[in-house]
Motif scaffolding. Structure first.
Motif, short mmCIF file in Angstrom:
data_model
loop_
_atom_site.label_atom_id
_atom_site.label_comp_id
_atom_site.label_asym_id
_atom_site.label_seq_id
_atom_site.Cartn_x
_atom_site.Cartn_y
_atom_site.Cartn_z
N PRO A 149 0.80 -1.24 0.00
CA PRO A 149 0.00 0.00 0.00
C PRO A 149 0.83 1.29 0.00
O PRO A 149 0.52 2.22 -0.74
CB PRO A 149 -0.82 -0.11 1.28
N LYS A 150 1.86 1.37 0.82
CA LYS A 150 2.62 2.62 0.87
C LYS A 150 3.42 2.83 -0.41
O LYS A 150 3.52 3.95 -0.91
CB LYS A 150 3.54 2.64 2.09
N MET A 151 3.94 1.76 -0.98
CA MET A 151 4.68 1.86 -2.25
C MET A 151 3.72 2.28 -3.36
O MET A 151 4.06 3.10 -4.21
CB MET A 151 5.34 0.52 -2.58
N ARG A 152 2.50 1.73 -3.35
CA ARG A 152 1.49 2.10 -4.34
C ARG A 152 1.14 3.58 -4.19
O ARG A 152 0.98 4.30 -5.17
CB ARG A 152 0.25 1.24 -4.15
N ALA A 153 1.06 4.05 -2.94
CA ALA A 153 0.75 5.46 -2.70
C ALA A 153 1.85 6.35 -3.28
O ALA A 153 1.57 7.40 -3.86
CB ALA A 153 0.58 5.71 -1.21
N GLN B 261 6.99 16.92 -1.81
CA GLN B 261 5.55 16.92 -1.49
C GLN B 261 5.08 15.52 -1.11
O GLN B 261 4.31 15.34 -0.17
CB GLN B 261 4.74 17.43 -2.68
N THR B 262 5.55 14.53 -1.86
CA THR B 262 5.16 13.14 -1.57
C THR B 262 5.65 12.74 -0.19
O THR B 262 4.90 12.11 0.58
CB THR B 262 5.73 12.20 -2.65
N ALA B 263 6.87 13.10 0.14
CA ALA B 263 7.41 12.78 1.46
C ALA B 263 6.60 13.45 2.56
O ALA B 263 6.29 12.84 3.59
CB ALA B 263 8.88 13.21 1.55
N GLU B 264 6.21 14.69 2.33
CA GLU B 264 5.39 15.42 3.31
C GLU B 264 4.03 14.76 3.47
O GLU B 264 3.56 14.57 4.58
CB GLU B 264 5.23 16.87 2.87
N CYS C 20 7.19 10.72 5.55
CA CYS C 20 8.45 9.98 5.54
C CYS C 20 9.53 10.87 4.94
O CYS C 20 9.27 12.01 4.56
CB CYS C 20 8.29 8.68 4.75
N THR C 21 10.73 10.33 4.84
CA THR C 21 11.83 11.13 4.30
C THR C 21 11.82 11.10 2.77
O THR C 21 11.22 10.21 2.17
CB THR C 21 13.19 10.59 4.80
N GLU C 22 12.52 12.06 2.18
CA GLU C 22 12.62 12.09 0.71
C GLU C 22 13.37 10.87 0.20
O GLU C 22 13.06 10.34 -0.87
CB GLU C 22 13.32 13.37 0.28
N GLY C 23 14.35 10.41 0.96
CA GLY C 23 15.08 9.21 0.57
C GLY C 23 14.19 7.98 0.50
O GLY C 23 14.33 7.14 -0.39
#
Length: 182
Positions: free
Chosen positions: A119-123, A137-140, A144-147
């Motif tokens: 699920p999180k990878m799909r998100a 933006q996705t990390a925010e 989670c972190t940008e990495g």
């Protein structure tokens, strides 16, 4: 402001953006129309409660999209979700009442490949490639972190390439300029 005015304004917001929100939720739910509707409804309930605060923001649609992503991730953590098993034949039709159907422009193969991702990878894939959000933006949005976003995106794209390659061919190895290839 009167409650009636806020309600009318919220109803207009839903009327204007519902199709787009359902389309995003369908990507996260891998084409499951009922689950997508549930995700959108959960997000809209949250938005309705906070409408007085978010209506004046620059992008209330972003708030609702983020709520959809959060609801998707929250549901995948619940125990009933882990007990749920996929079956070849759905127990009921996937059709919604006439007039509420949202066009799906994804192919079955892409939907099935997306369903194979956690699920999180799909998100991450949906946010980065469907909604065109930046890594930051996705990390925010996902907290989670940008990495983490970069690594999850790279793994997801590699897996999708492998799953969608004709004849199950191995994915092509990316070539980086200035780097030697073995």
């Amino acid at each position: 402001m009167h409650r009636r005015t806020l309600d009318a304004e919220f109803a207009g917001f839903v009327r204007d953006h519902r199709s787009d929100l359902v389309r995003t939720a369908r990507l996260l739910a891998c084409g499951d129309v009922h689950r997508a509707e549930d995700l959108v409804q959960t997000a809209l309930v949250r938005a309705y409660v906070a409408w007085g605060r978010i209506r004046g923001s620059d992008h209330p649609v972003a708030y609702v999209r983020r709520s959809i992503v959060n609801a998707h991730i929250d549901e995948s953590r619940r125990p009933w979700w882990r007990r749920e098993r996929s079956v070849a034949e759905p127990p009921e039709s996937e059709r919604l009442p006439r007039g509420t159907e949202v066009p799906d422009d994804l192919g079955e193969a892409v939907r099935a490949a997306l369903a194979s991702l956690p699920p999180k990878m799909r998100a991450v894939v949906v946010l980065r490639h469907w909604l065109d959000l930046t890594v930051e933006q996705t990390a925010e949005w996902l907290g989670c972190t940008e990495g983490t976003v970069k690594s999850q995106n790279a793994k997801a794209v590699a897996k999708l390439r492998h799953l969608l390659a004709p004849d199950g061919a191995p994915p092509p190895v990316p070539v980086h300029p200035g780097r030697s290839c073995r």
